[in-house]
Design a protein around this motif. Structure first.
Motif, PDB file in Angstrom:
ATOM      1  N   GLU A 407     -43.745 -42.625  55.218  1.00 51.96           N
ATOM      2  CA  GLU A 407     -43.116 -42.786  56.547  1.00 51.96           C
ATOM      3  C   GLU A 407     -42.268 -44.069  56.579  1.00 51.96           C
ATOM      4  OE1 GLU A 407     -45.951 -42.308  59.784  1.00 51.96           O
ATOM      5  OE2 GLU A 407     -44.645 -43.555  61.026  1.00 51.96           O
ATOM      6  N   LYS A 408     -42.838 -45.133  56.041  1.00 47.84           N
ATOM      7  CA  LYS A 408     -42.137 -46.432  56.059  1.00 47.84           C
ATOM      8  C   LYS A 408     -40.840 -46.370  55.234  1.00 47.84           C
ATOM      9  CE  LYS A 408     -42.838 -51.058  54.418  1.00 47.84           C
ATOM     10  NZ  LYS A 408     -43.453 -51.667  53.308  1.00 47.84           N
ATOM     11  N   LEU A 409     -40.918 -45.718  54.043  1.00 46.35           N
ATOM     12  CA  LEU A 409     -39.732 -45.634  53.178  1.00 46.35           C
ATOM     13  C   LEU A 409     -38.639 -44.810  53.843  1.00 46.35           C
ATOM     14  CD1 LEU A 409     -41.489 -45.017  49.717  1.00 46.35           C
ATOM     15  CD2 LEU A 409     -40.443 -47.135  50.530  1.00 46.35           C
ATOM     16  N   CYS A 410     -39.035 -43.719  54.514  1.00 44.50           N
ATOM     17  CA  CYS A 410     -38.038 -42.886  55.207  1.00 44.50           C
ATOM     18  C   CYS A 410     -37.347 -43.714  56.288  1.00 44.50           C
ATOM     19  CB  CYS A 410     -38.689 -41.665  55.859  1.00 44.50           C
ATOM     20  SG  CYS A 410     -39.241 -40.422  54.699  1.00 44.50           S
ATOM     21  N   ARG A 411     -38.141 -44.424  57.092  1.00 41.40           N
ATOM     22  CA  ARG A 411     -37.558 -45.188  58.208  1.00 41.40           C
ATOM     23  C   ARG A 411     -36.617 -46.278  57.698  1.00 41.40           C
ATOM     24  NH1 ARG A 411     -39.894 -43.599  62.844  1.00 41.40           N
ATOM     25  NH2 ARG A 411     -42.067 -42.981  62.839  1.00 41.40           N
ATOM     26  N   GLY A 412     -37.043 -47.004  56.651  1.00 39.25           N
ATOM     27  CA  GLY A 412     -36.226 -48.109  56.118  1.00 39.25           C
ATOM     28  C   GLY A 412     -34.900 -47.572  55.578  1.00 39.25           C
ATOM     29  N   THR A 413     -34.969 -46.483  54.809  1.00 32.96           N
ATOM     30  CA  THR A 413     -33.743 -45.936  54.201  1.00 32.96           C
ATOM     31  C   THR A 413     -32.824 -45.383  55.285  1.00 32.96           C
ATOM     32  OG1 THR A 413     -35.225 -45.306  52.413  1.00 32.96           O
ATOM     33  CG2 THR A 413     -32.975 -44.555  52.231  1.00 32.96           C
ATOM     34  N   LEU A 414     -33.400 -44.768  56.307  1.00 34.71           N
ATOM     35  CA  LEU A 414     -32.575 -44.262  57.422  1.00 34.71           C
ATOM     36  C   LEU A 414     -31.843 -45.410  58.116  1.00 34.71           C
ATOM     37  CD1 LEU A 414     -34.935 -41.540  58.937  1.00 34.71           C
ATOM     38  CD2 LEU A 414     -32.547 -41.184  58.292  1.00 34.71           C
ATOM     39  N   ARG A 415     -32.533 -46.541  58.264  1.00 35.05           N
ATOM     40  CA  ARG A 415     -31.903 -47.700  58.932  1.00 35.05           C
ATOM     41  C   ARG A 415     -30.679 -48.182  58.139  1.00 35.05           C
ATOM     42  NH1 ARG A 415     -36.942 -49.413  60.460  1.00 35.05           N
ATOM     43  NH2 ARG A 415     -37.266 -50.575  58.526  1.00 35.05           N
ATOM     44  N   THR A 416     -30.846 -48.272  56.801  1.00 35.54           N
ATOM     45  CA  THR A 416     -29.721 -48.784  55.998  1.00 35.54           C
ATOM     46  C   THR A 416     -28.558 -47.792  56.013  1.00 35.54           C
ATOM     47  OG1 THR A 416     -31.333 -49.856  54.599  1.00 35.54           O
ATOM     48  CG2 THR A 416     -29.089 -49.761  53.752  1.00 35.54           C
ATOM     49  N   THR A 417     -28.843 -46.489  55.888  1.00 34.49           N
ATOM     50  CA  THR A 417     -27.729 -45.530  55.860  1.00 34.49           C
ATOM     51  C   THR A 417     -27.017 -45.519  57.212  1.00 34.49           C
ATOM     52  OG1 THR A 417     -29.301 -43.758  56.266  1.00 34.49           O
ATOM     53  CG2 THR A 417     -28.574 -44.022  54.018  1.00 34.49           C
ATOM     54  N   ALA A 418     -27.770 -45.770  58.292  1.00 31.06           N
ATOM     55  CA  ALA A 418     -27.130 -45.842  59.618  1.00 31.06           C
ATOM     56  C   ALA A 418     -26.216 -47.065  59.665  1.00 31.06           C
ATOM     57  CB  ALA A 418     -28.184 -45.911  60.715  1.00 31.06           C
ATOM     58  N   ALA A 419     -26.694 -48.205  59.100  1.00 28.97           N
ATOM     59  CA  ALA A 419     -25.875 -49.426  59.110  1.00 28.97           C
ATOM     60  C   ALA A 419     -24.585 -49.221  58.312  1.00 28.97           C
ATOM     61  CB  ALA A 419     -26.674 -50.591  58.514  1.00 28.97           C
ATOM     62  N   LEU A 420     -24.650 -48.398  57.276  1.00 24.29           N
ATOM     63  CA  LEU A 420     -23.452 -48.144  56.469  1.00 24.29           C
ATOM     64  C   LEU A 420     -22.438 -47.287  57.225  1.00 24.29           C
ATOM     65  CD1 LEU A 420     -25.060 -47.354  52.992  1.00 24.29           C
ATOM     66  CD2 LEU A 420     -23.620 -49.321  53.544  1.00 24.29           C
ATOM     67  N   GLY A 421     -22.876 -46.659  58.296  1.00 22.30           N
ATOM     68  CA  GLY A 421     -21.971 -45.797  59.076  1.00 22.30           C
ATOM     69  C   GLY A 421     -21.841 -44.422  58.459  1.00 22.30           C
ATOM     70  N   ALA A 422     -22.904 -43.986  57.749  1.00 23.77           N
ATOM     71  CA  ALA A 422     -22.825 -42.708  57.033  1.00 23.77           C
ATOM     72  C   ALA A 422     -22.938 -41.499  57.965  1.00 23.77           C
ATOM     73  CB  ALA A 422     -23.912 -42.650  55.958  1.00 23.77           C
ATOM     74  N   GLY A 423     -23.232 -41.707  59.245  1.00 26.01           N
ATOM     75  CA  GLY A 423     -23.303 -40.584  60.195  1.00 26.01           C
ATOM     76  C   GLY A 423     -24.325 -39.543  59.737  1.00 26.01           C
ATOM     77  N   ASP A 424     -24.028 -38.265  60.058  1.00 30.36           N
ATOM     78  CA  ASP A 424     -24.960 -37.193  59.688  1.00 30.36           C
ATOM     79  C   ASP A 424     -24.692 -36.710  58.264  1.00 30.36           C
ATOM     80  OD1 ASP A 424     -26.498 -37.253  61.877  1.00 30.36           O
ATOM     81  OD2 ASP A 424     -25.633 -35.491  62.858  1.00 30.36           O
ATOM     82  N   ALA A 425     -24.860 -37.622  57.312  1.00 32.69           N
ATOM     83  CA  ALA A 425     -24.670 -37.260  55.905  1.00 32.69           C
ATOM     84  C   ALA A 425     -25.845 -36.400  55.449  1.00 32.69           C
ATOM     85  CB  ALA A 425     -24.594 -38.532  55.065  1.00 32.69           C
ATOM     86  N   HIS A 426     -25.656 -35.719  54.337  1.00 27.96           N
ATOM     87  CA  HIS A 426     -26.691 -34.840  53.781  1.00 27.96           C
ATOM     88  C   HIS A 426     -27.985 -35.624  53.551  1.00 27.96           C
ATOM     89  CE1 HIS A 426     -28.604 -32.318  50.671  1.00 27.96           C
ATOM     90  NE2 HIS A 426     -28.010 -31.326  51.304  1.00 27.96           N
TER      91      HIS A 426
END
Ligand SMILES: C[S@@+](CC[C@H](N)C(=O)[O-])C[C@H]1O[C@@H](n2cnc3c(N)ncnc32)[C@H](O)[C@@H]1O
Length: 511
Positions: A407-426
Motif C-alpha cells: 500500500e505504501k509503495l503504491c501511494r508513494g509512486t502515485l505521488r511522484t507520477t502526479a508531481a511529474l504531471g503524467a495525468g492518467d498514464a497507463h
C-alpha cells in the motif's frame, strides 16, 4: 511490388503535409472521417499530430490498426507460431513455405495463404533446418509490409526513417535465404522505418505469446514527450487506441511517450537516442529538477552537506553537476564514474528476487543516492506490482507488514507520477489497481475496517478501470473487481467480497 527508398525528411515533405493529412484519413479508415487531430510541422522534429479541437481527459483521440505486427528483435529463441505468436511445443512447418504454425486454423488463414505464395515464389531457404525456418517467423513483419496495398505502401514511405542504423540484425536472414536483390534493398529501408516508428505491444495476460511490436501508420506521426498527454491501449486484435491522459488544448501537440516515465532524464535521453535516434528536448528534459521530483539527483560529495547534485544544463551531455544547497560543482567525468558503479549495483539488484537481499544492495546505493532517486522509484514501482502477484506469494498469503508495504509503495509512486504531471498514464492505472487490491485485501481480513476503506476501495478500482479497460495487458479481474467492489454495486458486503475468493474469481473472469 517496387517501392522507392524514402528520402530524409526535409522541407519538401513538410510542404506536402496537406496531402499527407488526406492520405492518412483515407488510409486509416478506422479513424473517424472528422478526426480530432491534424498533421502539422512540429518544433520537436519533423511532423506531429495537433489537436483540432479541445480534447478532454479520457477522450478517445484515434484508433489505429497496425500495418504489420511481428516479434521484437530481442528475446530468447523459443518455439512460437508464426501467425498467432503463441508459444507451443506442437509447432509444425508448412510444407510449401516453411513457416512454423501451431494449428490448422493458422495454416488456412487468408494471411498465411497470401504470404505462403509470396515466400515460396521469391524466398528460398538455403536449408530446411529448424533454425532457418524459425528465422522466417521472426521476419514475417517484412513480408506483411511487402504485401500491403499500394495505398498503405504510400503511407509507409512517408514515415521517417533512421539514416544511421546498421543492418546487422538482417544479416542472418540474407545469409539463410536466396532473396531477390531488390527485396534486400527494400528490407533495409523497412528496417530503418521500423526502428524509428514501431511500437512495443504489451504482452497479453491470457495467452502465452512472444513479445511483439507493430507498425501503426497514424500513431507513427506522434512525437514524444517525457510528460505525454496521451496513453496507448492495445486491443486483442492489436488495434491501438490513443486516449487523452489529460485535457489537451486546441492547437496543442498530441504527444506520446516512447520510454519509461519513471526513469530520470539522463537515462531516458540516452535510451531515446539509442532506440529512436534523437536527443529529447521536452520541458521535463530541460528542467534539472524534473518538476521538483529531482529523480536524477546524486548525494552531494561535500561532507556534512545534505544537498543534491543535479545537472547544471540538462540538455548538454557534458554539463557539470551542481549541488542545490552548497553550490559545489562536480565535473561530468566524476558523475559518469559514479553512475557506472551505481549501474553495476542496480544490475545485481534487478537480478535479486528476495526482498531481504535487495535491501542489502539498497543500503549500499543509499550512500550515493537520495531517497527520491529514480532508482528507488523504479524499484518501488516494481515491488508495488509484484507483492502478492509474483515471487510465489499470493495477496492472501502476504504478511500484514508486506501488505502494508504494498500500500505504501503504491501511494508513494502515485505521488511522484502526479508531481511529474503524467495525468492518467497507463502506469497510474496499474498503481491504482494495486492500491485497490491492497486495500480490499485489508478489508477482507478485517471486515470492521470496511466502512472506513469503502470509498477508497471503490474510487481506486473505478479510476484504474477507466484507464486500463480494454488493454490486453490489463489485470484479468479488472472488470469483475469494478463490478463488485466499485461504486454503485448494491450487493451486501459479504457478496461483494465473494469475488476475492480466488477460485470463484478465476471462474468468473474466464467466463
Ligand atoms: C515516430 S517519429 C514521430 C514523427 C516524426 N516527427 C515525423 O515527422 O515522421 C519519431 C521521430 O520524431 C522525432 N521526435 C519525436 N519526438 C521528439 C522530441 N521530443 N524531440 C526531438 N525529436 C523528436 C525524432 O526524429 C524521432 O526519431
Amino acid at each position: 511490388m517496387i517501392m522507392s527508398r524514402p528520402k530524409q525528411l526535409g522541407s519538401k515533405e513538410v510542404y506536402n503535409i496537406s496531402n499527407l493529412q488526406t492520405l492518412l484519413v483515407q488510409g486509416c479508415l478506422e479513424s473517424s472521417k472528422n478526426p480530432l487531430w491534424i498533421i502539422q510541422k512540429s518544433d520537436l522534429g519533423g511532423r506531429g499530430l495537433f489537436a483540432r479541437k479541445r480534447i478532454h481527459k479520457g477522450e478517445l483521440i484515434l484508433t489505429n490498426k497496425p500495418l504489420a505486427v511481428g516479434p521484437r528483435n530481442s528475446g530468447p529463441e523459443i518455439s512460437f507460431c508464426s501467425y498467432c505468436y503463441e508459444t507451443s511445443d506442437e509447432i509444425k512447418s508448412c510444407e510449401k513455405c516453411g513457416l512454423l504454425m501451431c494449428s490448422k486454423n493458422c495454416k488456412v488463414s487468408q494471411m498465411h495463404l497470401e504470404e505462403c505464395k509470396f515466400i515460396s515464389t521469391y524466398w528460398k531457404p538455403k536449408s530446411n533446418s529448424r533454425r532457418i525456418l524459425s528465422i522466417l517467423g521472426r521476419i514475417r513483419i517484412y513480408i506483411q509490409l511487402f504485401l500491403l496495398s499500394s495505398e498503405k505502401k504510400e503511407i509507409l514511405l512517408h514515415l521517417q526513417h533512421d539514416s544511421t542504423s546498421t543492418f546487422q540484425e538482417l544479416e542472418a536472414i540474407f545469409s539463410s535465404f536466396h532473396i531477390p536483390k531488390e527485396h534486400i534493398e527494400l528490407m533495409k529501408t523497412m528496417h530503418l522505418i521500423l526502428k524509428i516508428n514501431s511500437f512495443r505491444i504489451p504482452s497479453s495476460n491470457r495467452e502465452k505469446t512472444i513479445r511483439l511490436c507493430g507498425l501503426y501508420p497514424l500513431a507513427a506521426f506522434l512525437n514524444h514527450s517525457c510528460v505525454p498527454n496521451t496513453r496507448n491501449i492495445f486491443k486483442n486484435d492489436k488495434t491501438m487506441e490513443i486516449y487523452a491522459s489529460r485535457d489537451i488544448e486546441i492547437g496543442e501537440e498530441i504527444l506520446s511517450c516512447y520510454t519509461s516515465l519513471i526513469w530520470c532524464t539522463p537515462v531516458r535521453r540516452y535510451q531515446l537516442h539509442i532506440s529512436k535516434n534523437f536527443w529529447c528536448k521536452c520541458s521535463r528534459c530541460n528542467d534539472a529538477t524534473e518538476m521538483g521530483t529531482k529523480l536524477s539527483a546524486l548525494k552531494c560529495f561535500v561532507r556534512e552537506c545534505a544537498g543534491a547534485l543535479l545537472p547544471h544544463k540538462p540538455l548538454i551531455a557534458t554539463t557539470e553537476w551542481c549541488c542545490d544547497t552548497c553550490h559545489a560543482k562536480v565535473p561530468v567525468k566524476q558523475i559518469n564514474f559514479l553512475q557506472s558503479i551505481i549501474g553495476s549495483l542496480v544490475r545485481i539488484l534487478s537480478e535479486e528476487e528476495e526482498i531481504e537481499q535487495q535491501n542489502v544492495i539498497l543500503k549500499r546505493l543509499e550512500s550515493f543516492l537520495p531517497c527520491y532517486s529514480y532508482i528507488f522509484l523504479d524499484l518501488d514501482f516494481k515491488r508495488a506490482l509484484k507483492l502478492g502477484y509474483d515471487w510465489g506469494t499470493k495477496l492472501k498469503e502476504l504478511s500484514e507488514s508486506r501488505l502494508a508495504l504494498k500500500e505504501k509503495l503504491c501511494r508513494g509512486t502515485l505521488r511522484t507520477t502526479a508531481a511529474l504531471g503524467a495525468g492518467d498514464a497507463h502506469l497510474r492505472g496499474l498503481l491504482l489497481y494495486h492500491l485497490h487490491a491492497a486495500l480490499a485485501e485489508r478489508a477482507r481480513r478485517s471486515p470492521d475496517l470496511y466502512d472506513e476503506l469503502k470509498s477508497e476501495i471503490e474510487s481506486t478500482i473505478d479510476q484504474a478501470y477507466n484507464i486500463l479497460q480494454g488493454d490486453i495487458s490489463a489485470p484479468p479481474d479488472l472488470e469483475l473487481r469494478r463490478r463488485y467492489l466499485g461504486p454503485g454495486c448494491d450487493k451486501s458486503q459479504e457478496e461483494r467480497f465473494f469475488i476475492l475468493d480466488e477460485k470463484k474469481n478465476f471462474v468468473m473472469c474466464t467466463q
